[in-house]
Design a protein around this motif. Structure first.
Motif, PDB file in Angstrom:
ATOM      1  N   THR A 104       0.840  -1.201   0.000  1.00  0.00           N
ATOM      2  CA  THR A 104       0.000   0.000   0.000  1.00  0.00           C
ATOM      3  C   THR A 104       0.870   1.243   0.000  1.00  0.00           C
ATOM      4  O   THR A 104       0.602   2.204  -0.734  1.00  0.00           O
ATOM      5  CB  THR A 104      -0.931  -0.012   1.230  1.00  0.00           C
ATOM      6  N   SER A 105       1.931   1.244   0.799  1.00  0.00           N
ATOM      7  CA  SER A 105       2.827   2.403   0.881  1.00  0.00           C
ATOM      8  C   SER A 105       3.506   2.682  -0.457  1.00  0.00           C
ATOM      9  O   SER A 105       3.618   3.842  -0.877  1.00  0.00           O
ATOM     10  CB  SER A 105       3.896   2.187   1.948  1.00  0.00           C
ATOM     11  N   VAL A 148      -0.253 -11.381  -2.597  1.00  0.00           N
ATOM     12  CA  VAL A 148       0.555 -12.434  -3.222  1.00  0.00           C
ATOM     13  C   VAL A 148       1.710 -12.883  -2.340  1.00  0.00           C
ATOM     14  O   VAL A 148       2.266 -13.956  -2.550  1.00  0.00           O
ATOM     15  CB  VAL A 148       1.072 -12.006  -4.617  1.00  0.00           C
ATOM     16  N   ARG A 149       2.065 -12.063  -1.344  1.00  0.00           N
ATOM     17  CA  ARG A 149       3.087 -12.455  -0.375  1.00  0.00           C
ATOM     18  C   ARG A 149       3.085 -11.450   0.771  1.00  0.00           C
ATOM     19  O   ARG A 149       2.544 -10.364   0.660  1.00  0.00           O
ATOM     20  CB  ARG A 149       4.464 -12.574  -1.014  1.00  0.00           C
ATOM     21  N   THR A 150       3.715 -11.858   1.848  1.00  0.00           N
ATOM     22  CA  THR A 150       3.873 -10.975   2.994  1.00  0.00           C
ATOM     23  C   THR A 150       5.345 -10.986   3.403  1.00  0.00           C
ATOM     24  O   THR A 150       6.086 -11.925   3.063  1.00  0.00           O
ATOM     25  CB  THR A 150       2.999 -11.406   4.189  1.00  0.00           C
ATOM     26  N   LYS A 151       5.738  -9.949   4.128  1.00  0.00           N
ATOM     27  CA  LYS A 151       7.128  -9.852   4.575  1.00  0.00           C
ATOM     28  C   LYS A 151       7.121  -9.132   5.914  1.00  0.00           C
ATOM     29  O   LYS A 151       6.444  -8.113   6.076  1.00  0.00           O
ATOM     30  CB  LYS A 151       7.948  -9.068   3.545  1.00  0.00           C
ATOM     31  N   GLN A 152       7.851  -9.678   6.878  1.00  0.00           N
ATOM     32  CA  GLN A 152       7.944  -9.045   8.194  1.00  0.00           C
ATOM     33  C   GLN A 152       8.922  -7.871   8.113  1.00  0.00           C
ATOM     34  O   GLN A 152      10.078  -8.037   7.750  1.00  0.00           O
ATOM     35  CB  GLN A 152       8.424 -10.075   9.230  1.00  0.00           C
ATOM     36  N   VAL A 153       8.429  -6.666   8.385  1.00  0.00           N
ATOM     37  CA  VAL A 153       9.258  -5.465   8.397  1.00  0.00           C
ATOM     38  C   VAL A 153       9.145  -4.874   9.794  1.00  0.00           C
ATOM     39  O   VAL A 153       8.121  -4.301  10.150  1.00  0.00           O
ATOM     40  CB  VAL A 153       8.785  -4.443   7.335  1.00  0.00           C
ATOM     41  N   ARG A 154      10.210  -5.071  10.575  1.00  0.00           N
ATOM     42  CA  ARG A 154      10.196  -4.727  11.997  1.00  0.00           C
ATOM     43  C   ARG A 154       9.009  -5.446  12.651  1.00  0.00           C
ATOM     44  O   ARG A 154       8.882  -6.643  12.539  1.00  0.00           O
ATOM     45  CB  ARG A 154      10.198  -3.215  12.201  1.00  0.00           C
ATOM     46  N   ALA A 155       8.127  -4.723  13.297  1.00  0.00           N
ATOM     47  CA  ALA A 155       7.009  -5.378  13.998  1.00  0.00           C
ATOM     48  C   ALA A 155       5.748  -5.469  13.134  1.00  0.00           C
ATOM     49  O   ALA A 155       4.708  -5.917  13.590  1.00  0.00           O
ATOM     50  CB  ALA A 155       6.693  -4.603  15.275  1.00  0.00           C
ATOM     51  N   GLU A 203       3.723  -6.655   9.524  1.00  0.00           N
ATOM     52  CA  GLU A 203       3.711  -7.564   8.384  1.00  0.00           C
ATOM     53  C   GLU A 203       3.288  -6.777   7.145  1.00  0.00           C
ATOM     54  O   GLU A 203       2.158  -6.297   7.056  1.00  0.00           O
ATOM     55  CB  GLU A 203       2.732  -8.713   8.627  1.00  0.00           C
ATOM     56  N   ALA A 204       4.222  -6.609   6.189  1.00  0.00           N
ATOM     57  CA  ALA A 204       3.924  -5.889   4.952  1.00  0.00           C
ATOM     58  C   ALA A 204       3.204  -6.833   3.995  1.00  0.00           C
ATOM     59  O   ALA A 204       3.646  -7.963   3.772  1.00  0.00           O
ATOM     60  CB  ALA A 204       5.205  -5.374   4.320  1.00  0.00           C
ATOM     61  N   LYS A 205       2.095  -6.370   3.453  1.00  0.00           N
ATOM     62  CA  LYS A 205       1.322  -7.152   2.492  1.00  0.00           C
ATOM     63  C   LYS A 205       1.613  -6.641   1.091  1.00  0.00           C
ATOM     64  O   LYS A 205       1.495  -5.453   0.817  1.00  0.00           O
ATOM     65  CB  LYS A 205      -0.172  -7.027   2.779  1.00  0.00           C
ATOM     66  N   TYR A 206       1.973  -7.556   0.204  1.00  0.00           N
ATOM     67  CA  TYR A 206       2.249  -7.218  -1.187  1.00  0.00           C
ATOM     68  C   TYR A 206       1.063  -7.660  -2.034  1.00  0.00           C
ATOM     69  O   TYR A 206       0.689  -8.830  -2.022  1.00  0.00           O
ATOM     70  CB  TYR A 206       3.529  -7.895  -1.667  1.00  0.00           C
ATOM     71  N   TYR A 207       0.497  -6.708  -2.758  1.00  0.00           N
ATOM     72  CA  TYR A 207      -0.664  -6.970  -3.595  1.00  0.00           C
ATOM     73  C   TYR A 207      -0.245  -7.220  -5.034  1.00  0.00           C
ATOM     74  O   TYR A 207       0.726  -6.642  -5.517  1.00  0.00           O
ATOM     75  CB  TYR A 207      -1.634  -5.783  -3.561  1.00  0.00           C
ATOM     76  N   GLY A 208      -1.006  -8.081  -5.699  1.00  0.00           N
ATOM     77  CA  GLY A 208      -0.810  -8.342  -7.114  1.00  0.00           C
ATOM     78  C   GLY A 208      -2.158  -8.537  -7.781  1.00  0.00           C
ATOM     79  O   GLY A 208      -3.177  -8.735  -7.117  1.00  0.00           O
TER      80      GLY A 208
END
Length: 196
Positions: free
Chosen positions: A46-47, A76-83, A85-90
């Motif tokens: 989103t950012s 489509v995937r997630t990634k832990q960024v500090r505390a 969870e970043a969500k990646y959209y596709g």
């Protein structure tokens, strides 16, 4: 580093036919169209989308939820960024198929399919000064051909659009490719000798 020839960087279906008016309503909004076009490059948060569009994260998040609910984008995937969870959209598909001749889908939700074409034509013809020297061009041709050949040309046009969309990403400018094939009411000459 992601393989730049794999555009986008996540798995998705080749095409999705829009069958629900909610899908038309979700897709044919200026901001949401820009979001799904950006997601053809790669999955994004989103950012990242907010920064690319110059819009607040809350606004982009709302548009992503509308697109997700309509089945046009997904996480489509997630990634832990500090505390967090970043969500990646596709996107759910590389191409969204719709029939601009199906006026009921558009009219039922207050949309004008011609407005979409007008939007693209305006974008192509009203370039800012700094982009006018870059490669661009428009042209139109007319040919009286059988319907079967027109169908073959349409498929070739779609193949060209798909090839363009799969081009490895690079450079600083996003280019657009606008093509169309359509029947007209233009007249034509009779076969030679018909009027003698």
């Amino acid at each position: 580093m992601a393989d730049q020839s794999a555009v986008p960087d996540y798995e998705l279906a080749d095409e999705l036919e829009l069958t629900d008016p909610a899908q038309y309503r979700a897709l044919f909004d200026d901001t949401r169209l820009k979001i799904v076009h950006l997601l053809l490059e790669r999955a994004a948060t989103t950012s990242e989308l907010a920064a690319a569009l110059g819009k607040p994260k809350g606004t982009v998040g709302h548009h992503l939820k509308v697109l997700e609910y309509a089945g046009l984008v997904r996480i489509v995937r997630t990634k832990q960024v500090r505390a967090i969870e970043a969500k990646y959209y596709g996107r759910t598909a590389r191409v969204f198929l719709y029939h601009d001749w199906d006026r009921t889908q558009f009219e039922g939700i207050g949309l004008d399919p011609g407005g979409l074409l007008e939007h693209f034509v305006t974008e192509a013809t009203n370039l800012p000064e700094h982009l006018r020297e870059l490669p661009s061009g428009t042209s139109a041709r007319y040919a009286r051909i059988p319907v079967e050949r027109a169908a073959e040309w349409r498929e070739r046009v779609y193949e060209l659009l798909d090839e363009f969309a799969r081009e490895p990403r690079g450079g600083e400018v996003t280019f657009g490719l606008l093509v169309g094939l359509f029947p007209t009411t233009r007249g034509h000459l009779p076969e030679s000798g018909d009027d003698e």
